[in-house]
Write an enzyme that holds these catalytic residues in place. Structure first.
Site, PDB file in Angstrom:
ATOM      1  N   GLY A  12      79.736 -22.864  64.549  1.00  0.00           N
ATOM      2  CA  GLY A  12      80.519 -23.675  65.225  1.00  0.00           C
ATOM      3  C   GLY A  12      82.005 -23.592  64.221  1.00  0.00           C
ATOM      4  NE  ARG A  16      83.422 -33.065  66.070  1.00  0.00           N
ATOM      5  CZ  ARG A  16      82.072 -33.210  66.201  1.00  0.00           C
ATOM      6  NH1 ARG A  16      81.693 -34.518  66.533  1.00  0.00           N
ATOM      7  NH2 ARG A  16      81.431 -32.494  66.247  1.00  0.00           N
ATOM      8  CG  ASN A 343      88.749 -32.175  13.667  1.00  0.00           C
ATOM      9  OD1 ASN A 343      88.073 -33.007  13.952  1.00  0.00           O
ATOM     10  ND2 ASN A 343      90.085 -32.202  13.922  1.00  0.00           N
TER      11      ASN A 343
HETATM   12  C1  UD1 Z   1      74.670 -32.335  67.183  1.00  0.00           C
HETATM   13  C2  UD1 Z   1      73.618 -32.813  68.319  1.00  0.00           C
HETATM   14  C3  UD1 Z   1      73.624 -34.407  68.033  1.00  0.00           C
HETATM   15  C4  UD1 Z   1      73.053 -34.869  66.837  1.00  0.00           C
HETATM   16  C5  UD1 Z   1      74.081 -34.273  65.688  1.00  0.00           C
HETATM   17  C6  UD1 Z   1      73.383 -34.688  64.497  1.00  0.00           C
HETATM   18  C7  UD1 Z   1      73.698 -31.209  69.992  1.00  0.00           C
HETATM   19  C8  UD1 Z   1      74.693 -30.962  71.486  1.00  0.00           C
HETATM   20  N1  UD1 Z   1      74.149 -32.555  69.456  1.00  0.00           N
HETATM   21  O1  UD1 Z   1      75.975 -32.996  67.549  1.00  0.00           O
HETATM   22  O2  UD1 Z   1      72.491 -34.799  69.264  1.00  0.00           O
HETATM   23  O3  UD1 Z   1      73.162 -36.288  66.839  1.00  0.00           O
HETATM   24  O4  UD1 Z   1      74.250 -32.794  65.998  1.00  0.00           O
HETATM   25  O5  UD1 Z   1      74.376 -34.227  63.222  1.00  0.00           O
HETATM   26  O6  UD1 Z   1      73.210 -30.476  69.569  1.00  0.00           O
HETATM   27  N2  UD1 Z   1      76.888 -24.818  66.367  1.00  0.00           N
HETATM   28  C9  UD1 Z   1      76.808 -23.393  66.469  1.00  0.00           C
HETATM   29  N3  UD1 Z   1      77.208 -22.832  67.855  1.00  0.00           N
HETATM   30  C10 UD1 Z   1      77.648 -23.580  68.895  1.00  0.00           C
HETATM   31  C11 UD1 Z   1      78.007 -24.946  68.577  1.00  0.00           C
HETATM   32  C12 UD1 Z   1      77.448 -25.368  67.328  1.00  0.00           C
HETATM   33  O7  UD1 Z   1      76.209 -22.686  66.023  1.00  0.00           O
HETATM   34  O8  UD1 Z   1      78.163 -23.004  69.776  1.00  0.00           O
HETATM   35  C13 UD1 Z   1      76.417 -25.148  65.218  1.00  0.00           C
HETATM   36  C14 UD1 Z   1      77.515 -26.011  64.478  1.00  0.00           C
HETATM   37  O9  UD1 Z   1      78.154 -24.961  63.228  1.00  0.00           O
HETATM   38  C15 UD1 Z   1      77.056 -27.234  63.667  1.00  0.00           C
HETATM   39  C16 UD1 Z   1      75.685 -27.521  64.486  1.00  0.00           C
HETATM   40  O10 UD1 Z   1      75.530 -26.351  65.395  1.00  0.00           O
HETATM   41  O11 UD1 Z   1      76.433 -26.729  62.345  1.00  0.00           O
HETATM   42  C17 UD1 Z   1      75.968 -28.903  65.274  1.00  0.00           C
HETATM   43  O12 UD1 Z   1      77.160 -28.871  65.937  1.00  0.00           O
HETATM   44  P1  UD1 Z   1      78.025 -30.008  65.761  1.00  0.00           P
HETATM   45  O13 UD1 Z   1      79.325 -29.385  66.793  1.00  0.00           O
HETATM   46  O14 UD1 Z   1      78.299 -30.548  64.513  1.00  0.00           O
HETATM   47  O15 UD1 Z   1      77.237 -30.976  66.648  1.00  0.00           O
HETATM   48  P2  UD1 Z   1      77.332 -32.513  66.733  1.00  0.00           P
HETATM   49  O16 UD1 Z   1      78.294 -32.991  67.617  1.00  0.00           O
HETATM   50  O17 UD1 Z   1      77.224 -33.170  65.313  1.00  0.00           O
HETATM   51 MG    MG Z   2      77.500 -32.193  63.551  1.00  0.00          MG
END
Ligand code: UD1
Ligand code: MG
Length: 413
Positions: A12, A16, A343
């Site tokens: 990801g 944010r 020292n």
């Molecule tokens: C996600 C969960 C949410 C949970 C939360 C816990 C989903 C849709 N939601 O939300 O239910 O409560 O984590 O922390 O799964 N990533 C990829 N490829 C992508 C998108 C994301 O590898 O296309 C990876 C990101 O790098 C990250 C992880 O997946 O490490 C989670 O993604 P993030 O965007 O942080 O999801 P949250 O909104 O936190």
């Molecule tokens: Mg997350």
């Protein structure tokens, strides 16, 4: 631990975080977020670990390969959501495997919890997930239950105002059976406000097919997902507390945990006391019965003996310091070797960097460096030598053992 492959979702953007650095490489107590996750997975006994990379994939791969051997990487070309990320692994896994999925941004998860999840898995579960009750569940996917059974996970964006009040949240950590997982992944659609393929949608798909979903409840702190800088700062406090608790158990005193920052690989001997506002980071080993701080900064690659005093406003990097040395006030030492009983007077500065390279200073045992001395490296100060207050010892003007030098530039007296 038969047939469990761990998959870390780390492709990801980390939008944010508002950062040029990929989210999983942001530092927590001196190490990237993803370091802690991999470490705990390994500690739980899982051998095969795959990291899904995407955003700045080369940078992430390099950073992970620097920290651990044998990690596999799979690229997610388009960042279409967590379900799409996991789907990239479908050709790399055997049908009989179990798959532990973890987000790359939950560094506080522990091996003990992962073991608990694995132990709780029943043979007929298609998914066993970690959930937690949070006083402030905002931002997390909510666990929706009917007759106590999990039937759905809804993302914050997609919940109704009534569902918003649900305090049970999804940690993002799941243990899946391979077959039903990949069958269901292909059925997920981006039918939500963000137009992403949500891995969480798999739960309602499973529930509708009467496949068994179970959950294991975990402690609030371990679920913390780092999406913002504020959450990163919160995780830093929690991780720091864990590091200090380990030190307390080993017989080390920390006067003020709130202002002490020690990275997790630092080793400290029994009866050493760390005074407030002190930073100790990187590959550092400190002996027994030392006093460190207040306001000290000990940086990477330092080996410090027993009964050493490193006092106020002292910065030290890449130094070997033997037993009974004192560096009590306002000094900088870089790339030095100090023999026993040296020292270092107040305000001593080692000029180790000449603009091109870092040079070494070797200070023999029982040397007395007068206050305000500047030592221009490379330099050797022989055993028992003395430098007068305010001396400037130029580079390569080695001071013979047992002599006294003073002045600018320093000369024998
Ligand atoms: C996600 C969960 C949410 C949970 C939360 C816990 C989903 C849709 N939601 O939300 O239910 O409560 O984590 O922390 O799964 N990533 C990829 N490829 C992508 C998108 C994301 O590898 O296309 C990876 C990101 O790098 C990250 C992880 O997946 O490490 C989670 O993604 P993030 O965007 O942080 O999801 P949250 O909104 O936190
Ligand atoms: Mg997350």
């Amino acid at each position: 631990m038969q047939n469990i492959t761990a998959i870390i979702l780390a492709a990801g953007k980390g939008v944010r975080m508002k950062s040029a650095l990929p989210k999983v490489l942001h530092k927590l107590c001196g190490k990237p977020l993803i370091y802690y996750i991999i470490k705990e997975i390994k500690k739980a006994g899982i051998k095969r670990i795959i990291v899904i990379v995407g955003q700045q994939s080369e940078v992430v791969k390099e950073a992970v390969a620097d920290l651990f051997e044998g990690i596999e990487f799979i690229e997610q070309k388009k960042l279409l959501g967590t379900a799409n990320a996991l789907d990239q692994t479908k050709n790399n896994l055997k049908k009989e495997d179990n798959i532990l999925v973890l987000p790359g941004d939950t560094p506080l998860i522990t091996a003990a919890t992962l073991k608990r999840l694995i132990a709780a898995r029943k043979q007929d579960n298609s998914c066993t997930l970690l959930s937690a009750y949070l006083s402030f569940p905002r931002g997390y996917g909510r666990i929706i239950r009917r007759d106590k059974k999990i039937i759905e996970i809804k993302e914050e964006r997609d919940v109704s105002s009534g569902e918003k009040k649900i305090k049970e949240v999804n940690s993002g950590v799941y243990l899946f059976k391979t077959r039903p997982l990949f069958r269901a992944l292909s059925q997920i659609t981006p039918d939500n406000k963000k137009r992403e393929y949500y891995l969480t949608d798999i739960i309602s798909l499973f529930a509708r097919q009467d496949l068994k979903i179970d959950s294991v409840l975990i402690f609030e702190n371990e679920t913390l997902g780092i999406n913002t800088r504020e959450e990163l700062a919160r995780a830093e406090k929690i991780m720091q507390k864990r590091i200090l608790e380990k030190l307390f158990k080993k017989g080390i005193s920390v006067i003020d945990p709130a202002t002490t920052y020690i990275s997790e690989e630092v080793k400290i001997g029994v009866d050493t006391t760390i005074y407030p506002s002190t930073f100790i980071e990187g590959n550092v080993k400190i002996g027994r019965n030392c006093q460190i701080g207040p306001f000290a900064h000990i940086r990477g690659d330092c080996l410090i003996g027993d009964n050493v005093i490193i006092g106020n406003f002292v910065e030290i990097v890449r130094c070997k310091i033997r037993d009974n040395c004192r560096i009590k006030h306002h000094s900088y030492l870089g790339d030095c070797l100090l023999g026993e009983g040296v020292n270092i007077g107040a305000g001593t500065v080692v000029a180790n960097y000449d603009g091109k390279r870092k040079n070494q200073t070797i200070i023999g045992e029982n040397v007395f460096i007068g206050s305000g001395t500047i030592l221009v490296a490379p330099l050797r100060i022989g055993k028992g030598a003395i430098t007068g207050a305010g001396s400037v010892i130029l580079k390569n003007r080695d001071v013979p053992a047992g002599t006294t030098v003073a002045g600018v530039p320093a000369h024998l007296i």
